[in-house]
Scaffold this active site. Structure first.
Site, PDB file in Angstrom:
ATOM      1  CG  ASP A 151       9.255  29.250 -60.404  1.00 12.63           C
ATOM      2  OD1 ASP A 151       8.599  28.408 -61.059  1.00 12.63           O
ATOM      3  OD2 ASP A 151      10.491  29.209 -60.320  1.00 12.63           O
TER       4      ASP A 151
ATOM      5  CE  LYS B 277      10.246  25.173 -58.686  1.00 15.68           C
ATOM      6  NZ  LYS B 277      10.676  26.452 -59.285  1.00 15.68           N
TER       7      LYS B 277
ATOM      8  CE1 TYR C  47      -3.541  24.318 -50.041  1.00 20.68           C
ATOM      9  CE2 TYR C  47      -5.340  25.077 -48.661  1.00 20.68           C
ATOM     10  CZ  TYR C  47      -4.277  25.341 -49.505  1.00 20.68           C
ATOM     11  OH  TYR C  47      -3.967  26.643 -49.806  1.00 20.68           O
TER      12      TYR C  47
ATOM     13  CG  ASP D 299      -4.869  29.424 -51.709  1.00 23.30           C
ATOM     14  OD1 ASP D 299      -5.816  30.197 -51.954  1.00 23.30           O
ATOM     15  OD2 ASP D 299      -4.347  29.326 -50.587  1.00 23.30           O
TER      16      ASP D 299
HETATM   17 MG    MG Z   1      -6.672  32.023 -50.820  1.00 22.22          MG
END
Ligand code: MG
Ligand code: NAI
Length: 372
Positions: A244, A211, A141, A268
């Protein structure tokens, strides 16, 4: 003079209705506040070419905390096309006002409690009680993005990384690059926030989401930074897992987890997954917390298909208001509000559509307010 100055930013679509619902309960609580209305979102962008106008930024600098509804966002080209004709072709570029707000006010903690209230017919399982700490200012972001990719950048990347070689033959407009930027200080401060929370609220374990086996540089840094901070909290257990695997484990056995700490994008993703386990987006509340300001919101968006229908569930926003009361030190009011929400859910007489009922947004707010 009121005790608290609260920025009030409904935004777009259902943001307007859910914030009105939160106001119903705050007023009934006799929360001692002055509310200052601020403009934000898609309509500001269309009319003014800025989804987060300077006057709203100034307003947020003057308040103790703010409540935010939701905004509509669209990709850059669609955004340009919807500008009022006088503003088109002037090189204005749409950027999410929420991401800007988080960065401008350094609201580095995104705190997302995930608590299933007993008797909610859409709980995935009864008794879920997790807390997500999402880093809120960097990672994918960061806003460092290239589309098209400038030749100069491609040249440098080709020189510095042999893995970039296959991309060198592409024209700049045949690919795009979004940079994932994670800093040591950014990773450490979200880790500290998560462990401090665990310590304060007697949580047993913090799980680091990453990850790092594939995204070695940035996620490797995040993982190591959080592990270092963890050493300062020997009384709290720590483990980690790939994003994951976490998604799989959360569904399989949510009771394995307690506090989760994640970089921005993974945070998120898992927070929507967590929200769904305790009833969906109508229950997902969120706090964006910095040193000077905190902004409280539902995690959902503007849900255009339900805008203006008095239909959606305001509980996520009402729980966000509860988080605001806690943050402002009004613990007694916060507890009363949460008890009222839990009571309405357990009783089951008033339910919005997502809970299998037919009650309106306003009726749900009124049912909660009536218990205060
Ligand atoms: Mg969201
Ligand atoms: P959304 O969160 O607005 O809605 C998705 C679906 O979730 C809705 O169609 C509805 O079925 C359900 N839902 C959402 N809120 C609900 C509530 N309070 N009660 C019951 N059901 C609810 O996500 P969507 O449709 O992907 O995005 C719509 C717009 O919102 C887009 O422009 C998007 O960019 C923006 N957005 C804004 C966010 C924010 O302001 N923080 C966050 C997510 C999306």
């Amino acid at each position: 003079m009121a005790k608290h100055r609260i920025g009030w930013l409904p935004g777009d679509g259902i943001g307007i209705e859910v914030l009105a619902a939160a106001r119903t309960v705050l007023d009934r609580l006799e929360f001692d506040a002055e509310y200052l209305d601020g403009d934000i979102g898609w309509e500001c962008w269309r009319r003014e070419g800025d989804a987060f106008p300077e006057r709203t930024i100034a307003l947020l600098k003057s308040v103790d905390a703010a409540m935010f509804g939701a905004i509509t966002s669209k990709p850059v080209k669609a955004a340009e096309a919807e500008l009022t004709p006088e503003l088109r072709g002037k090189g204005l570029v749409y950027r999410s006002p929420i991401v800007r707000m988080r960065q401008l006010f350094d609201l580095y903690v995104c705190l997302r409690p995930t608590k299933g209230y007993p008797g909610n017919p859409i709980n995935y399982k009864e008794g879920i009680d997790l807390v997500v700490f999402r880093e809120n200012t960097e990672d994918l972001y960061a806003g460092v993005e290239f589309s098209p990719v400038p030749e100069e950048l491609a040249g440098v990347l080709g020189k510095l990384s042999k893995n970039f070689t296959p991309f060198l033959r592409l024209g700049g407009d045949e690919y795009a690059i979004s940079c994932k930027v994670n800093t040591l200080s950014g990773s450490e401060r979200i880790a500290r926030a998560a462990f401090e929370y665990a310590k304060t609220f007697n949580r047993k374990k913090v799980t680091i989401v990453h990850k790092a086996n594939v995204v070695r540089a940035t996620d490797g840094l995040f993982l190591e930074a959080v592990r270092r901070v963890a050493k300062e909290y020997p009384e709290i257990a720590v483990d980690d897992a790939n994003i994951d695997a976490i998604c799989m484990w959360l569904l399989k056995n949510p009771f394995k987890f307690d506090v989760l700490v994640a970089p921005n994008l993974y945070g998120d993703i898992i927070s929507d997954l967590c929200a769904q386990m305790v009833g969906g987006l109508g229950f997902g509340c969120s706090a964006n917390i910095g040193k000077e300001l905190a902004v409280f919101e539902p995690t959902h968006g503007s849900a255009p298909k339900y805008a203006g229908m008095d239909k959606v569930n305001p509980i996520a926003t009402i729980l966000a208001a509860k988080m605001m009361l806690d943050w402002l030190g009004e613990a007694e009011e916060a507890d009363r509000l949460e008890t009222a929400v839990a009571g309405v859910i357990a009783e089951g007489a008033v339910r919005t559509y997502d809970m299998g009922g037919a009650n309106t947004t306003a009726q749900m707010a009124e049912a909660i307010a009536a218990r205060l």
